[in-house]
Enzyme design. Structure first.
Site, PDB file in Angstrom:
ATOM      1  N   CYS A 116      65.687   7.732  17.460  1.00 36.65           N
ATOM      2  CA  CYS A 116      66.232   9.039  17.839  1.00 36.65           C
ATOM      3  C   CYS A 116      65.225  10.183  17.716  1.00 36.65           C
ATOM      4  O   CYS A 116      65.485  11.285  18.194  1.00 36.65           O
ATOM      5  CB  CYS A 116      67.472   9.351  17.007  1.00 36.65           C
ATOM      6  SG  CYS A 116      68.863   8.249  17.337  1.00 36.65           S
ATOM      7  N   HIS A 256      69.066  17.066  16.921  1.00 36.06           N
ATOM      8  CA  HIS A 256      69.508  15.765  17.418  1.00 36.06           C
ATOM      9  C   HIS A 256      71.029  15.653  17.294  1.00 36.06           C
ATOM     10  O   HIS A 256      71.619  16.046  16.286  1.00 36.06           O
ATOM     11  CB  HIS A 256      68.828  14.645  16.625  1.00 36.06           C
ATOM     12  CG  HIS A 256      69.332  13.280  16.969  1.00 36.06           C
ATOM     13  ND1 HIS A 256      69.374  12.815  18.261  1.00 36.06           N
ATOM     14  CD2 HIS A 256      69.829  12.290  16.180  1.00 36.06           C
ATOM     15  CE1 HIS A 256      69.879  11.584  18.261  1.00 36.06           C
ATOM     16  NE2 HIS A 256      70.161  11.249  17.016  1.00 36.06           N
ATOM     17  N   ASN A 286      75.799  10.342  21.157  1.00 41.16           N
ATOM     18  CA  ASN A 286      74.393  10.219  20.768  1.00 41.16           C
ATOM     19  C   ASN A 286      73.649   9.460  21.858  1.00 41.16           C
ATOM     20  O   ASN A 286      73.804   8.248  22.003  1.00 41.16           O
ATOM     21  CB  ASN A 286      74.291   9.473  19.434  1.00 41.16           C
ATOM     22  CG  ASN A 286      72.865   9.342  18.934  1.00 41.16           C
ATOM     23  OD1 ASN A 286      71.915   9.702  19.630  1.00 41.16           O
ATOM     24  ND2 ASN A 286      72.697   8.819  17.728  1.00 41.16           N
TER      25      ASN A 286
END
Length: 332
Positions: A116, A256, A286
């Site tokens: 990520c 994020h 996500n």
């Protein structure tokens, strides 16, 4: 001679049409909308349903959106960097195919994988090339087809992830705008808590690994959450302190999008008003490498030249970090 910095000069994005809502997930696994929303902040996510299309399709679409919006000639691009956890295939870099397909025939390209944090690391890499004076136009794309590695009978992971792509063009700037500072970190302790066990050199694909479901994402949610909250908050506070930034100086947090509670903990540590915290997790879930550039593209209309943006991310490995960037343009 003025110091050269690396500034973002254009953005682009793409998400698939199919919407996987919490209500639809209720028919697939033992979960419900209220539970998902209260714990993650996610209401829906986009899924690339076409089995013949991979991450490259998402990346190409995002890059084409950027090129069209900015009027950039792809032949002028020097480098294409694809931040991704889900390349089309293990060998033959997906970035190379993407560059060719968008007409960036004079660019060299490669993939960057840091889970990520991939796009954040990609920003740092692009800036280093530009600040060194080697290249003038570096295209960084964050793209992931997470649905390709998710087990849709595992309610711990299938509620979290979605597919999407975003892109940002980096160019030299002599006005003091662009990337100002970065703090990037990693810690191999995370290897056991967030991973795909099989398919690599350590555990090659076999009938046994497929039967055991070892090609899907495994996540120890509680442990990952604990590390993400502490590390993202710490690193974001640290970059503010190092650059003598108060909460009034920071215009926007580009965080994020893994979990709304992690975003809130980070912004709270930074002392930021909620109005400065950009969030689109409710729409996309996500998207791993794509979360940061999707935020940039979605909220580009709010940014003003000279705005102070703080980027923050945390990913498997573990990888994490924060970047301080001054925005370089007003959207026309």
């Amino acid at each position: 001679m003025s110091k050269i910095t690396a500034a973002i000069t254009a953005t682009g994005a793409y998400v698939p049409d199919f919407v996987l809502s919490n209500k639809l997930l209720e028919t697939m696994v033992d979960t419900n909308d209220e539970w998902i929303t209260s714990r993650t902040g996610i209401k829906e996510r986009r899924i690339l349903k076409d089995k013949d299309k991979g991450t490259s399709f998402l990346a190409i679409k995002a890059a084409e959106d950027l090129l069209k919006k900015s009027g950039t000639n792809p032949e002028e691009i020097d480098m294409v960097l694809l931040a991704t956890t889900t390349p089309d295939m293990p060998v033959a870099a997906t970035a190379v195919y993407v560059a060719t397909q968008i007409g960036a025939v004079n660019a060299f390209a490669y993939d960057l994988q840091a889970a990520c944090s991939s796009f954040l690391y990609g920003m740092s890499t692009a800036a280093a090339y530009i600040q060194a004076g080697r290249y003038k136009k570096v295209l960084v794309i964050g793209a992931d087809k997470m649905s390709s590695i998710i087990n849709y009978t595992d309610r711990a992971t299938c509620i979290i992830f979605g597919d999407g792509a975003g892109a940002a063009l980096f160019e030299p700037n002599e006005e003091g705008l662009g990337l100002q500072d970065e703090i990037l970190r990693s810690d191999g302790i995370g290897r056991e808590y967030l991973k795909i066990a099989a398919g690599g050199s350590l555990l090659p694909a076999s009938h046994e690994t497929i039967d055991n479901g070892q090609h899907y994402v495994f996540q120890d949610g509680k442990t990952v959450f604990k590390y993400a909250v502490s590390n993202m908050a710490d690193i974001s506070e640290k970059i503010m302190q190092r650059n003598n930034l108060t909460n009034d100086d920071v215009n926007w947090l580009i965080s994020h999008q893994a979990n709304r509670r992690i975003i809130d903990a980070t912004s709270s540590r930074m002392g930021l008003d909620e109005s400065k915290v950009l969030v689109n997790i409710e729409k996309y879930g996500n998207t791993t490498s794509a979360t940061l550039p999707l935020l940039l593209n979605d909220f580009e209309h709010l940014f003003k030249k000279g705005d102070n943006l703080i980027f923050a991310s945390f990913g498997g490995g573990f990888t994490w970090g924060s970047i301080y960037l001054k925005w370089a343009y007003d959207k026309k």
